[in-house]
Design a protein around this motif. Structure first.
Motif, PDB file in Angstrom:
ATOM      1  N   SER A  80       2.618  14.297  -2.459  1.00  0.00           N
ATOM      2  CA  SER A  80       1.324  14.891  -2.156  1.00  0.00           C
ATOM      3  C   SER A  80       1.110  15.062  -0.655  1.00  0.00           C
ATOM      4  O   SER A  80       0.096  15.632  -0.241  1.00  0.00           O
ATOM      5  CB  SER A  80       0.200  14.007  -2.718  1.00  0.00           C
ATOM      6  N   SER A  99       1.346   6.518  -6.982  1.00  0.00           N
ATOM      7  CA  SER A  99       0.108   7.111  -7.489  1.00  0.00           C
ATOM      8  C   SER A  99      -0.086   8.559  -7.044  1.00  0.00           C
ATOM      9  O   SER A  99      -0.763   9.343  -7.718  1.00  0.00           O
ATOM     10  CB  SER A  99      -1.097   6.277  -7.046  1.00  0.00           C
ATOM     11  N   ALA A 100       0.494   8.925  -5.912  1.00  0.00           N
ATOM     12  CA  ALA A 100       0.324  10.295  -5.400  1.00  0.00           C
ATOM     13  C   ALA A 100       1.659  10.838  -4.915  1.00  0.00           C
ATOM     14  O   ALA A 100       1.844  11.113  -3.723  1.00  0.00           O
ATOM     15  CB  ALA A 100      -0.710  10.307  -4.272  1.00  0.00           C
ATOM     16  N   ALA A 153       0.818  12.411   1.235  1.00  0.00           N
ATOM     17  CA  ALA A 153       0.122  11.206   1.684  1.00  0.00           C
ATOM     18  C   ALA A 153       1.056  10.229   2.377  1.00  0.00           C
ATOM     19  O   ALA A 153       0.603   9.398   3.165  1.00  0.00           O
ATOM     20  CB  ALA A 153      -0.556  10.524   0.495  1.00  0.00           C
ATOM     21  N   ALA A 154       2.358  10.303   2.070  1.00  0.00           N
ATOM     22  CA  ALA A 154       3.347   9.427   2.693  1.00  0.00           C
ATOM     23  C   ALA A 154       4.278  10.250   3.568  1.00  0.00           C
ATOM     24  O   ALA A 154       4.374  11.477   3.429  1.00  0.00           O
ATOM     25  CB  ALA A 154       4.147   8.685   1.623  1.00  0.00           C
ATOM     26  N   THR A 168       2.228   1.803  -3.479  1.00  0.00           N
ATOM     27  CA  THR A 168       1.143   2.314  -4.324  1.00  0.00           C
ATOM     28  C   THR A 168       0.924   3.805  -4.097  1.00  0.00           C
ATOM     29  O   THR A 168       0.747   4.580  -5.046  1.00  0.00           O
ATOM     30  CB  THR A 168      -0.153   1.545  -4.045  1.00  0.00           C
ATOM     31  N   THR A 169       0.967   4.217  -2.835  1.00  0.00           N
ATOM     32  CA  THR A 169       0.793   5.637  -2.510  1.00  0.00           C
ATOM     33  C   THR A 169       1.932   6.473  -3.077  1.00  0.00           C
ATOM     34  O   THR A 169       1.706   7.547  -3.656  1.00  0.00           O
ATOM     35  CB  THR A 169       0.729   5.826  -0.990  1.00  0.00           C
ATOM     36  N   GLU A 203       0.838  -1.213   0.000  1.00  0.00           N
ATOM     37  CA  GLU A 203       0.000   0.000   0.000  1.00  0.00           C
ATOM     38  C   GLU A 203       0.869   1.257   0.000  1.00  0.00           C
ATOM     39  O   GLU A 203       0.558   2.243  -0.680  1.00  0.00           O
ATOM     40  CB  GLU A 203      -0.908  -0.006   1.223  1.00  0.00           C
ATOM     41  N   LEU A 204       1.984   1.212   0.724  1.00  0.00           N
ATOM     42  CA  LEU A 204       2.892   2.357   0.776  1.00  0.00           C
ATOM     43  C   LEU A 204       3.507   2.625  -0.591  1.00  0.00           C
ATOM     44  O   LEU A 204       3.584   3.779  -1.040  1.00  0.00           O
ATOM     45  CB  LEU A 204       3.982   2.101   1.816  1.00  0.00           C
ATOM     46  N   GLU A 256       9.660   9.427   1.837  1.00  0.00           N
ATOM     47  CA  GLU A 256       9.447   9.692   0.413  1.00  0.00           C
ATOM     48  C   GLU A 256      10.725  10.234  -0.232  1.00  0.00           C
ATOM     49  O   GLU A 256      11.089   9.833  -1.347  1.00  0.00           O
ATOM     50  CB  GLU A 256       8.302  10.676   0.208  1.00  0.00           C
TER      51      GLU A 256
END
Length: 217
Positions: A34, A30-31, A36-37, A26-27, A23-24, A42
């Motif tokens: 942003s 995909s983003a 989100a992470a 993917t985040t 999931e990490l 990141e």
């Protein structure tokens, strides 16, 4: 170092985190950037895309006829597997500090990896990642990163160790490239390597070009 990395990844990273790590990833894909992470991770995760590109720029000029293993497969796999792929090549390869003519290189190292545009792009992205980490740094972000590293994510843990080793073993590879260009200096190499990710990228921008036919290194 390669055995250490493999042992660490197998025994010291958090267990049972595959779903969270998927999931990490993917985040992150995909983003990107942003918020989100975790911003510290990141920046680290994206640095693992810069470092293989730097290693490719340092290693491929001396890769022609390498024994006992060719460089290209290990360098290519390092973009996905980091030091896990690059480590065996660094251990087994022959040192190649002698001058190389730019015209003797293959298309990728001659046209892409030797270009100052490539170096400038790597520098710009490295500087951006440093800004992402600096701008996102806070006590909360640091605590979250520590929690991810210790208990929640094998990806965060292994990626951190991966980047640390890639940075630590850069020095002799950079010195070899310096000798190839007649620009050898232990102090200069240490200075570039002292600043992880950005420093090696700046080296690519600053290093002299390989000589052409009829020129001396």
């Amino acid at each position: 170092a390669w055995l250490f990395f493999g042992t660490w990844a197998a025994t010291q990273t958090p267990k049972g985190t595959a779903d969270f790590d998927a999931e990490l990833i993917t985040t992150l894909i995909s983003a990107p950037f942003s918020g989100a992470a975790n911003p510290l991770f990141e920046a680290l995760f994206n640095s693992l895309g810069v470092m293989p590109a730097v290693y490719a720029s340092l290693l491929l000029p001396g890769a022609r006829g390498q024994k006992p293993v060719p460089a290209a497969p290990f360098v290519a796999l390092s973009f996905a597997m980091g030091y896990g792929a690059l480590g065996p090549y660094l251990v087994l390869r022959e040192a190649r500090p002698d001058p190389v003519l730019r015209s003797e290189l293959g298309f990728l190292p001659r046209v892409v990896l030797e270009s100052k545009l490539n170096a400038a792009l790597l520098c710009a992205f490295s500087a951006y990642l440093a800004c992402v980490a600096a701008r996102g740094f806070s006590a909360e972000a640091a605590a979250e990163f520590a929690d991810l590293w210790t208990t929640r994510s094998a990806l965060v843990n292994a990626s951190s160790v991966d980047l640390t080793i890639l940075s630590a073993v850069m020095f002799p590879v950079m010195r070899e490239d310096m000798k190839r260009r007649g620009w050898d200096s232990a102090g200069r190499a240490a200075a570039f390597c002292a600043l992880p990710v950005l420093g090696p990228s700046l080296y690519l921008l600053a290093r002299p070009a390989l000589p052409e036919a009829g020129e001396e290194a």
